[in-house]
Design a protein around this motif. Structure first.
Motif, PDB file in Angstrom:
ATOM      1  N   ASP A 101     -48.772  17.784   3.590  1.00 35.82           N
ATOM      2  CA  ASP A 101     -47.916  18.681   2.799  1.00 35.82           C
ATOM      3  C   ASP A 101     -47.000  17.812   1.954  1.00 35.82           C
TER       4      ASP A 101
ATOM      5  N   ALA B 286     -35.712  14.314  -0.729  1.00 33.14           N
ATOM      6  CA  ALA B 286     -34.619  14.939  -1.490  1.00 33.14           C
ATOM      7  C   ALA B 286     -33.367  15.054  -0.625  1.00 33.14           C
ATOM      8  N   ARG B 287     -33.539  15.229   0.672  1.00 25.52           N
ATOM      9  CA  ARG B 287     -32.394  15.305   1.585  1.00 25.52           C
ATOM     10  C   ARG B 287     -31.705  13.942   1.718  1.00 25.52           C
TER      11      ARG B 287
ATOM     12  N   GLN C 274     -39.399   9.877  -6.187  1.00 23.87           N
ATOM     13  CA  GLN C 274     -40.709  10.525  -6.164  1.00 23.87           C
ATOM     14  C   GLN C 274     -41.713   9.633  -5.453  1.00 23.87           C
TER      15      GLN C 274
ATOM     16  N   GLU D  26     -28.424  23.067   6.395  1.00 18.91           N
ATOM     17  CA  GLU D  26     -28.685  22.731   4.991  1.00 18.91           C
ATOM     18  C   GLU D  26     -27.901  23.603   4.010  1.00 18.91           C
TER      19      GLU D  26
ATOM     20  N   ASP E  28     -45.230  18.560  -0.650  1.00 23.02           N
ATOM     21  CA  ASP E  28     -43.939  19.190  -0.956  1.00 23.02           C
ATOM     22  C   ASP E  28     -42.951  18.963   0.189  1.00 23.02           C
ATOM     23  N   PHE E  29     -43.440  19.027   1.431  1.00 17.65           N
ATOM     24  CA  PHE E  29     -42.579  18.785   2.586  1.00 17.65           C
ATOM     25  C   PHE E  29     -42.066  17.351   2.586  1.00 17.65           C
TER      26      PHE E  29
ATOM     27  N   GLN F 117     -26.842  13.731  -4.739  1.00 18.53           N
ATOM     28  CA  GLN F 117     -27.135  15.130  -4.459  1.00 18.53           C
ATOM     29  C   GLN F 117     -25.906  16.018  -4.364  1.00 18.53           C
TER      30      GLN F 117
ATOM     31  N   GLN G  68     -41.752  15.358   0.038  1.00 19.47           N
ATOM     32  CA  GLN G  68     -40.815  15.188  -1.066  1.00 19.47           C
ATOM     33  C   GLN G  68     -39.463  15.829  -0.757  1.00 19.47           C
ATOM     34  N   ASN G  69     -39.472  16.952  -0.059  1.00 20.75           N
ATOM     35  CA  ASN G  69     -38.221  17.610   0.308  1.00 20.75           C
ATOM     36  C   ASN G  69     -37.414  16.760   1.289  1.00 20.75           C
ATOM     37  N   GLU G  70     -38.114  16.078   2.206  1.00 20.31           N
ATOM     38  CA  GLU G  70     -37.422  15.176   3.121  1.00 20.31           C
ATOM     39  C   GLU G  70     -36.737  14.059   2.336  1.00 20.31           C
TER      40      GLU G  70
ATOM     41  N   ARG H  30     -31.953  11.449  -0.831  1.00 20.09           N
ATOM     42  CA  ARG H  30     -31.752  10.799  -2.118  1.00 20.09           C
ATOM     43  C   ARG H  30     -30.278  10.770  -2.535  1.00 20.09           C
TER      44      ARG H  30
END
Length: 360
Positions: free
Chosen positions: A36, A45-46, A63, A176, A38-39, A51, A41-43, A48
């Motif tokens: 996954d 994003a948390r 990325q 979150e 997207d999963f 934010q 990448q979301n990790e 990075r």
């Protein structure tokens, strides 16, 4: 230099804070796991930068590019190589400290050990290297969730502001919903205000991250040198800025009596459980099937936007005025790192447990 974590599920990392990219190679990933992206990448994003108003101003998309080990959306069992390119380096911000040792950083020890160092953001010793851990941790989580194992970390203390240590009293679905990643929304506002004020002053502050692992099977870990809590402790203490680790009741339980501390066994639906869980889900170094919970202490970030006294590499006394973009508090961005290290540790233990049973 040791750059590999794990025994069967392993991560080997590479890259520097201001180099071309951060990356890694994950080996031992089970085949046939749906990837996954997207999963993953979301990790990232948390973790990075940039934010929220209480994190560093560095802007990076972080990325991930998966280079190998995946075919038609599934893992093949082959090594998974990946990179995350650095796109927003301000290396000139560090020109004035090329020959200076920043207080409480790895500058001096790294230079003494290797006789060379990358002064740009700390190079290899930078917390930016934890990107690789988050990617590998996300892959580990994809395996663990198929087994019903979840890992949830959150900020439980910033400075002197702390929430109730009993995680059962908190709605972990709210983590979150605020930039501090704290499940107590009222305390989260106080923490955010404190961090913002600390940032304005050019100072930093530390705190504590709590973590809960649910659904872990009985039997992970070894009774002698491979104790599960020792593995988790080593994983957490390898994270930048971590100064302490405790599981179960931890240091608080040192003042208790055995009659208060012991977890008595009960049987429900033909399954053995403990009536309480002061042990934190681990007894004798082996998981007992209850929730595993632990706390990780982070020191204040060493980089202050204030003038400090130091020495240069020739030992001459001088002052240092650090520039650049830095976190006033590492905790909000460290939450996914704690989860990632826990995920890799648990998956590695599961694979080791399986291999032992196969041998026998």
């Amino acid at each position: 230099m040791s750059n590999t974590f794990g025994k069967l599920f392993t991560l080997t990392t590479f890259g520097e804070s201001h180099g071309a990219a951060i990356g890694g190679v994950v080996d031992g990933m089970p085949a046939g796991i749906d990837v996954d992206l997207d999963f993953i990448q979301n990790e990232l994003a948390r973790r990075r930068p940039g934010q929220s108003r209480i994190t560093t101003d560095r802007k990076e998309p972080d990325q991930v590019e998966l280079l190998s080990g995946i075919f038609e959306g599934k893992t093949t069992g082959a090594p998974i190589g990946f990179i995350v390119r650095n796109t927003n380096q301000h290396s000139k911000d560090y020109d004035n400290i090329r020959n200076l040792f920043r207080p409480s950083h790895a500058d001096y020890t790294y230079y003494e050990k290797y006789d060379v160092r990358d002064h740009r953001g700390g190079g290899r010793s930078s917390a930016r290297i934890t990107i690789s851990r988050v990617v590998a941790g996300a892959l580990a989580k994809l395996v663990l969730r198929k087994k019903g194992i979840t890992i949830t970390a959150y900020t439980s203390q910033v400075g002197e502001i702390e929430i109730d240590k009993d995680y059962h009293k908190h709605n972990l679905n709210l983590i979150e919903d605020n930039p501090v990643r704290c499940p107590d929304l009222e305390k989260a506002k106080q923490m955010e205000s404190l961090i913002a004020q600390i940032k304005k002053e050019g100072d930093t502050i530390g705190g504590v991250i709590s973590c809960i692992i649910k659904g872990c099977p009985v039997g992970l870990g070894e009774p002698e040198f491979g104790k599960l809590h020792a593995q988790l402790g080593a994983a957490m203490l390898s994270i930048n800025a971590v100064k302490g680790f405790e599981y179960g009741e931890g240091f608080a339980g040192a003042s208790w009596r055995g009659s208060q501390q012991n977890d008595t066994f009960i049987s429900t639906d033909h399954k053995i459980h403990t009536q309480t869980n002061h042990s934190g889900g681990i007894q004798g170094g082996i998981s007992n099937g209850e929730d595993i919970y632990f706390r990780v202490a982070f020191k204040p970030v060493a980089t202050l936007l204030q003038e400090q006294q130091t020495v240069d590499k020739d030992g001459n006394q001088t002052s240092i005025d650090v520039r650049g973009r830095h976190d006033p508090c590492v905790l909000p961005r460290a939450v996914p790192i704690v989860e990632a290290m826990a995920a890799m540790t648990i998956l590695d233990s599961i694979l080791l447990d399986r291999s032992e049973k196969n041998i026998l």
